[in-house]
Scaffold this motif. Structure first.
Motif, PDB file in Angstrom:
ATOM      1  N   LEU B 175     136.391  21.642 -14.461  1.00  0.00           N
ATOM      2  CA  LEU B 175     135.198  21.220 -15.200  1.00  0.00           C
ATOM      3  C   LEU B 175     134.382  22.444 -15.619  1.00  0.00           C
ATOM      4  N   ASP B 176     133.633  22.284 -16.713  1.00  0.00           N
ATOM      5  CA  ASP B 176     132.765  23.384 -17.127  1.00  0.00           C
ATOM      6  C   ASP B 176     131.497  23.364 -16.272  1.00  0.00           C
ATOM      7  N   PRO B 177     130.650  24.392 -16.389  1.00  0.00           N
ATOM      8  CA  PRO B 177     129.482  24.470 -15.507  1.00  0.00           C
ATOM      9  C   PRO B 177     128.625  23.206 -15.523  1.00  0.00           C
ATOM     10  N   GLY B 178     128.442  22.622 -16.705  1.00  0.00           N
ATOM     11  CA  GLY B 178     127.646  21.397 -16.800  1.00  0.00           C
ATOM     12  C   GLY B 178     128.280  20.273 -16.002  1.00  0.00           C
ATOM     13  N   GLY B 179     129.578  20.082 -16.182  1.00  0.00           N
ATOM     14  CA  GLY B 179     130.302  19.028 -15.488  1.00  0.00           C
ATOM     15  C   GLY B 179     130.308  19.247 -13.984  1.00  0.00           C
ATOM     16  N   ARG B 180     130.396  20.520 -13.572  1.00  0.00           N
ATOM     17  CA  ARG B 180     130.399  20.842 -12.138  1.00  0.00           C
ATOM     18  C   ARG B 180     129.084  20.449 -11.504  1.00  0.00           C
ATOM     19  N   ALA B 181     127.993  20.828 -12.187  1.00  0.00           N
ATOM     20  CA  ALA B 181     126.671  20.523 -11.641  1.00  0.00           C
ATOM     21  C   ALA B 181     126.470  19.015 -11.585  1.00  0.00           C
ATOM     22  N   ASP B 182     126.969  18.279 -12.597  1.00  0.00           N
ATOM     23  CA  ASP B 182     126.863  16.814 -12.613  1.00  0.00           C
ATOM     24  C   ASP B 182     127.489  16.211 -11.378  1.00  0.00           C
ATOM     25  N   ILE B 183     128.729  16.608 -11.110  1.00  0.00           N
ATOM     26  CA  ILE B 183     129.482  16.022  -9.996  1.00  0.00           C
ATOM     27  C   ILE B 183     128.874  16.438  -8.662  1.00  0.00           C
ATOM     28  N   LEU B 184     128.660  17.737  -8.484  1.00  0.00           N
ATOM     29  CA  LEU B 184     128.196  18.222  -7.187  1.00  0.00           C
ATOM     30  C   LEU B 184     126.754  17.790  -6.923  1.00  0.00           C
ATOM     31  N   GLY B 185     125.936  17.805  -7.976  1.00  0.00           N
ATOM     32  CA  GLY B 185     124.559  17.345  -7.826  1.00  0.00           C
ATOM     33  C   GLY B 185     124.528  15.871  -7.451  1.00  0.00           C
ATOM     34  N   GLY B 186     125.405  15.088  -8.110  1.00  0.00           N
ATOM     35  CA  GLY B 186     125.496  13.665  -7.803  1.00  0.00           C
ATOM     36  C   GLY B 186     125.872  13.444  -6.347  1.00  0.00           C
ATOM     37  N   LEU B 187     126.778  14.265  -5.841  1.00  0.00           N
ATOM     38  CA  LEU B 187     127.208  14.140  -4.452  1.00  0.00           C
ATOM     39  C   LEU B 187     126.059  14.428  -3.492  1.00  0.00           C
ATOM     40  N   LYS B 188     125.290  15.459  -3.823  1.00  0.00           N
ATOM     41  CA  LYS B 188     124.165  15.851  -2.967  1.00  0.00           C
ATOM     42  C   LYS B 188     123.166  14.689  -2.887  1.00  0.00           C
ATOM     43  N   LYS B 189     122.911  14.104  -4.065  1.00  0.00           N
ATOM     44  CA  LYS B 189     121.964  13.005  -4.133  1.00  0.00           C
ATOM     45  C   LYS B 189     122.488  11.821  -3.312  1.00  0.00           C
ATOM     46  N   TYR B 190     123.749  11.531  -3.477  1.00  0.00           N
ATOM     47  CA  TYR B 190     124.388  10.433  -2.753  1.00  0.00           C
ATOM     48  C   TYR B 190     124.281  10.651  -1.257  1.00  0.00           C
ATOM     49  N   GLN B 191     124.574  11.895  -0.849  1.00  0.00           N
ATOM     50  CA  GLN B 191     124.560  12.212   0.569  1.00  0.00           C
ATOM     51  C   GLN B 191     123.145  12.069   1.131  1.00  0.00           C
ATOM     52  N   ARG B 192     122.144  12.494   0.346  1.00  0.00           N
ATOM     53  CA  ARG B 192     120.765  12.394   0.807  1.00  0.00           C
ATOM     54  C   ARG B 192     120.314  10.952   0.943  1.00  0.00           C
ATOM     55  N   GLU B 193     120.641  10.139  -0.066  1.00  0.00           N
ATOM     56  CA  GLU B 193     120.136   8.757  -0.064  1.00  0.00           C
ATOM     57  C   GLU B 193     120.879   7.865   0.902  1.00  0.00           C
ATOM     58  N   LYS B 194     122.206   8.064   1.013  1.00  0.00           N
ATOM     59  CA  LYS B 194     122.988   7.175   1.865  1.00  0.00           C
ATOM     60  C   LYS B 194     123.213   7.745   3.257  1.00  0.00           C
ATOM     61  N   GLY B 195     123.009   9.046   3.404  1.00  0.00           N
ATOM     62  CA  GLY B 195     123.239   9.673   4.696  1.00  0.00           C
ATOM     63  C   GLY B 195     124.712   9.784   5.051  1.00  0.00           C
ATOM     64  N   THR B 196     125.580   9.567   4.074  1.00  0.00           N
ATOM     65  CA  THR B 196     127.017   9.674   4.320  1.00  0.00           C
ATOM     66  C   THR B 196     127.403  11.139   4.522  1.00  0.00           C
ATOM     67  N   SER B 197     128.319  11.383   5.409  1.00  0.00           N
ATOM     68  CA  SER B 197     128.831  12.746   5.550  1.00  0.00           C
ATOM     69  C   SER B 197     129.772  13.029   4.394  1.00  0.00           C
ATOM     70  N   VAL B 198     129.750  14.280   3.932  1.00  0.00           N
ATOM     71  CA  VAL B 198     130.626  14.643   2.827  1.00  0.00           C
ATOM     72  C   VAL B 198     131.421  15.885   3.220  1.00  0.00           C
ATOM     73  N   ILE B 199     132.703  15.856   2.937  1.00  0.00           N
ATOM     74  CA  ILE B 199     133.539  17.041   3.155  1.00  0.00           C
ATOM     75  C   ILE B 199     134.097  17.455   1.796  1.00  0.00           C
ATOM     76  N   ILE B 200     133.841  18.695   1.411  1.00  0.00           N
ATOM     77  CA  ILE B 200     134.357  19.164   0.122  1.00  0.00           C
ATOM     78  C   ILE B 200     135.360  20.287   0.357  1.00  0.00           C
ATOM     79  N   VAL B 201     136.514  20.148  -0.259  1.00  0.00           N
ATOM     80  CA  VAL B 201     137.516  21.199  -0.186  1.00  0.00           C
ATOM     81  C   VAL B 201     137.496  21.918  -1.520  1.00  0.00           C
ATOM     82  N   SER B 202     137.382  23.245  -1.506  1.00  0.00           N
ATOM     83  CA  SER B 202     137.288  23.930  -2.792  1.00  0.00           C
ATOM     84  C   SER B 202     137.688  25.386  -2.697  1.00  0.00           C
ATOM     85  N   HIS B 203     137.987  25.950  -3.869  1.00  0.00           N
ATOM     86  CA  HIS B 203     138.219  27.384  -3.966  1.00  0.00           C
ATOM     87  C   HIS B 203     136.943  28.093  -4.376  1.00  0.00           C
ATOM     88  N   SER B 204     136.034  27.335  -4.984  1.00  0.00           N
ATOM     89  CA  SER B 204     134.915  27.988  -5.633  1.00  0.00           C
ATOM     90  C   SER B 204     133.825  28.356  -4.633  1.00  0.00           C
TER      91      SER B 204
END
Lengths: 291, 280, 276
Positions: B175-204
């Motif tokens: 994904l390009d920088p915009g798309g990356r921020a969309d996905i990762l930002g969305g995850l952060k928001k999700y994690q904050r609101e739902k309190g779900t644990s998140v595991i991310i595997v990445s090279h970046s």
């Protein structure tokens, strides 16, 4: 002397019942000099891949013209032979390494293009060995491509292009699907090819890859948003951010410091040099404050 | 409480054949509730194996996997239920889309859970809003969407199962920088609101530094670094030695430290800028 | 870290059989099959068996691997043997029990048929699949059939299709595995329920797989076009097949085998094979 000239090119993808037509390119003009290293930057959907397809004559432009090595490929009298001649000069390496390898053995795949051109057998052999050597894949000549890593597959694809003795290679997001190690392998190979005099056009959305270019074009919504040397393009981060692109972290840092009143240049991409300009600027500032 | 716990995990591919590969070696790991954990490692380090162990796609050669407090292989017949608790978004998940409409695709997981129509509907709506899938796409074919949109639909499809822990393999790849921020930002928001644990595997490294609370570095099937991003990136010589990259900004900070300007452990641009600003 | 996917049954090696020209091997295999079917008495069958042993030894492939190749047709062998034993009538009854009549001719026929099928499978696979890679086989076939291109048979196109299929089979197998795992992660259940339920469970795998295969096909077509592919016309090859002395020796050998079989059929005595 220009290898490729794109003049005022527009292109629209036709729509269907559910999708409206999409104007992918809207009056794009660019020039690529022989032997140069050009980077075309743009976010997904900015039109950069369409541009690559048009330069390689996979799609023809709606308006405007494409000139390859002095021959206008959009003129009315262009024959199949002209297209083939142009394709002998300009090659392309695609994004998905899996979808461009034809043969079941590495060296057979590298030979594929030469075989299509009707090069004599022993000449093909020589070129294939040489090309594999250039990309550092000699060891894998008899391997099956599906067992290679992404970076290795891309190097095989590159070998296939250079075995055809092309003057210019277009890399259409060829690093996008690779891991950092694969990206490094491929970029090092690209640098080496450019040093050998091959014209390189690298299409990407990774900013760090753009810092090595002679010239950068930034594409946004089908138009050239800005162009110039990497220093020129990155010294205006605001414009890039608007096009949903990033700047290298060094530039971002220097930009932030400059806004806060530290006198630093923006066009420093190497971490060492970046540290040096910051230290120097801090010293100068201290001297001013002290004096 | 640990939402995922691995005890003495070993995983060996093609055991007792000439192609035997010891992918994971003696892994002990606890993932706490409500954290974003990043797993870094290059291709072949065992990251993907680890992910597939947590949701029971693979069975450990040795050791135990606990999700939400229970041993997932205690009753192998119920392994499907583990997959609802530990939701995995695979690499390039847009290639798994299949249904006629976006709604049906997101509803696939909840349907497999055997939920009621109403429950499914409300889950799909909630998940799409977390994943930034706009409501007017619901009746479109997933194949007509852009790459970024498809990725978000696939993500919504897993979020809709309302897992205890959400695991993502390279969610921002390609994904390009915009798309990356969309996905990762969305995850952060999700994690904050739902309190779900998140595991991310990445090279970046840049993305991991920006979004994770804790980072694990995997090499050769072992966890070799484990800690907060500043602690992990402060060992940047080790990371480079492993063929991994550190954020460019960390390199700048290291170069500054060598020149007598010590900023401490730096891994985001904002923090570096603040630290340097204090000096003038 | 995927399973090592080898298809076909090529066994790595460097025996004389491995090194034969694939075109020669194709012709030899066809002639050999003819020789096997010509054999019709004990002596000619003995010659066939001896030649099969010789080929096996020359190939350097372990009998265990060869045995594995016979397993799938075991049922066929048993079936035809049983039919021969119970239904062939002859002049020398051995057992007669209610409606079951077994004749010596039946037993002999059954033995001959077993030998015939086993040798057929062993030798064709030794020449074609065990010692020849699928790609070499395709190349050989293309060049053998090249004259047919003159009468508009798309020989090159066919061989290109084969090559591409061979190239993409492992990729698609890997992809299938990935998609299955992704759908499993969403709770898809491929292993319970009846036939219809299982078939339906595969829809979420097959649709993405087909879409991806089409995308790959279109990408590949573009890539091939960019690499100046315009069909078989004017194409050269890096590796040109060259038949050598050993190829002709083997060809001569198999022709001699056929001649030997015909002679033995005619002049040697012993049990004969035939439909009584």
């Amino acid at each position: 002397m220009n290898e490729i000239e794109v003049k005022n090119v527009s292109f629209t993808y036709p729509g269907d019942e559910t999708n409206p037509p999409v104007r992918a390119l809207d009056g794009v003009t660019l020039e690529i000099e022989k032997g140069s290293f050009t980077v075309i930057l743009g976010h997904n959907g900015s039109g950069k891949s369409t541009l690559a397809r048009i330069i390689c004559m996979i799609d023809s432009p709606e308006y405007g013209s494409v000139v390859i090595d002095g021959r206008d490929m959009t003129a009315e009298d262009v024959t199949d032979k002209d297209v083939l001649d142009a394709r002998r000069k300009v090659g392309m390496v695609f994004q998905n390494p899996d979808n461009q390898i034809v043969a079941t053995i590495v060296e057979e795949d590298v030979a594929f293009g030469c075989e299509n051109l009707g090069v004599p057998s022993d000449e093909i052999r020589r070129r294939v060995d040489e090309a594999l050597e250039t990309v550092g894949m000699t060891k894998y000549a008899r391997h099956a491509p599906h067992k290679l890593s992404g970076g290795q597959k891309q190097r095989v694809a590159i070998a296939g292009v250079i075995a055809m003795r092309r003057e210019c290679i277009i890399f259409d997001e060829s690093t996008a699907m690779l891991d950092p190690m694969g990206r490094r392998e491929v970029l090092e190979t690209i640098d080496r090819l450019n040093e050998d005099g091959i014209t390189v056009v690298l299409i990407t959305h990774y900013m760090e890859e753009a810092t090595r270019a002679d010239k950068v074009y930034v594409l946004n919504e089908g138009r050239v948003l800005t162009s110039g040397t990497p220093s020129e393009v990155f010294s205006d981060p605001e414009t890039l951010w608007k096009a949903s692109l990033d700047v290298p972290q060094t530039t971002e840092l220097l930009y932030k410091l400059k806004q806060r009143g530290l006198d630093v240049p923006l066009d420093v991409f190497d971490p060492e040099k970046c540290a040096k300009v910051i230290r120097d600027a801090l010293k100068k500032k201290k001297a001013e404050n002290g004096g | 409480m640990a939402v995922v716990e691995l005890r003495g995990i070993n995983y060996i591919y093609n055991k007792n054949t000439p192609y035997e590969v010891h992918a994971l070696k003696d892994i002990d790991l606890e993932v706490k509730e409500g954290e974003i954990t990043g797993i870094i490692g290059h291709t072949g380090s065992g990251k993907s194996t680890l992910v597939q162990l947590i949701n029971g796609i693979l069975k450990p050669t040795e050791g135990q996997v606990f999700v939400d407090g229970s041993d997932i292989w205690k009753e192998p017949k119920k392994i499907r239920e583990v997959r609802f608790k530990a939701g995995v978004v695979m690499q390039y998940p847009e290639y798994q889309l299949f249904a006629e409409t976006v709604f049906d695709d997101i509803a696939f997981g909840p349907k497999n859970m055997g939920l009621s129509e109403e429950e499914i509907k409300s889950r799909v709506i909630a998940a799409s809003s977390f994943a930034n899938v706009s409501p007017d796409l619901m009746n479109r074919s997933p194949f007509d969407l852009s790459g970024g949109q498809k990725r978000r639909v696939a993500l919504a499809g897993v979020i809709a199962m309302d897992p205890k822990v959400l695991i993502l393999d390279e969610p921002a790849a390609g994904l390009d920088p915009g798309g990356r921020a969309d996905i990762l930002g969305g995850l952060k928001k999700y994690q904050r609101e739902k309190g779900t644990s998140v595991i991310i595997v990445s090279h970046s490294m840049e993305d991991m530094a920006n979004w994770c609370d804790r980072i694990l570095v995997l090499a050769d099937g072992k966890i070799i670094l484990d800690g907060t991003p500043d602690k992990v990136f402060s060992r940047f010589n080790d990371l480079i030695g492993l063929g991994l990259d550190v954020p460019q900004i960390t390199r700048v900070a290291a170069a500054l430290a060598r020149r007598g300007v010590d900023l401490g452990d730096v891994y985001t641009v904002g923090y570096a800028a603040d630290k340097i600003s204090e000096l003038f | 870290m995927k399973m090592d996917i080898t298809f076909g049954q090529y066994v790595e090696g460097n025996s004389i059989l491995h090194r034969l020209d694939p075109r020669a091997k194709l012709i030899i295999a066809i002639l050999y099959v003819v020789a096997i079917f010509l054999a019709n008495n004990v002596c000619s069958f003995a010659l066939i068996v001896a030649s099969a042993v010789l080929i096996t030894v020359l190939s350097g492939i372990s009998p265990r691997i060869i045995g594995r190749g016979i397993r799938p047709v075991l049922i066929l062998i048993v079936f035809t043997a049983v039919i021969n034993i119970f239904f062939v009538r002859g002049d020398h009854p051995l057992v007669s029990f209610y409606f079951i009549h077994i004749y010596r001719e039946g037993l002999v026929n059954a033995a001959f048929i077993i030998i015939r099928i086993v040798v057929l499978i062993v030798c064709t696979s030794l020449f074609l699949t065990y010692t020849t890679t699928p790609i070499a086989l395709t190349d050989g076939l293309e060049q053998l059939l090249a004259p047919l291109a003159k009468i508009k048979v798309p020989v090159h196109e066919f061989s290109m299709m084969m090559t591409i299929a061979l190239r993409f089979i492992p990729t698609l197998i890997e992809e299938t595995e990935k998609i299955m795992n992704a759908q499993k992660a969403r709770g898809a259940d491929f292993s319970s329920g009846g036939l219809i339920k299982r078939a339906r469970a595969l829809i979420p795998v097959l649709i993405p797989l087909f879409i991806s295969a089409f995308r790959r096909a279109s990408d590949l077509a573009t890539a091939m076009e960019c690499r100046c592919y315009t069909g078989g016309k004017g194409r050269t090859r890096m590796n040109v097949l060259r038949a050598g002395v050993k190829d002709f020796v083997f060809l001569f050998g198999v022709v001699a085998l056929g001649a030997g079989v015909v002679l033995l059929n005619k002049f040697a005595g012993g049990y004969r094979f035939g439909l009584y």
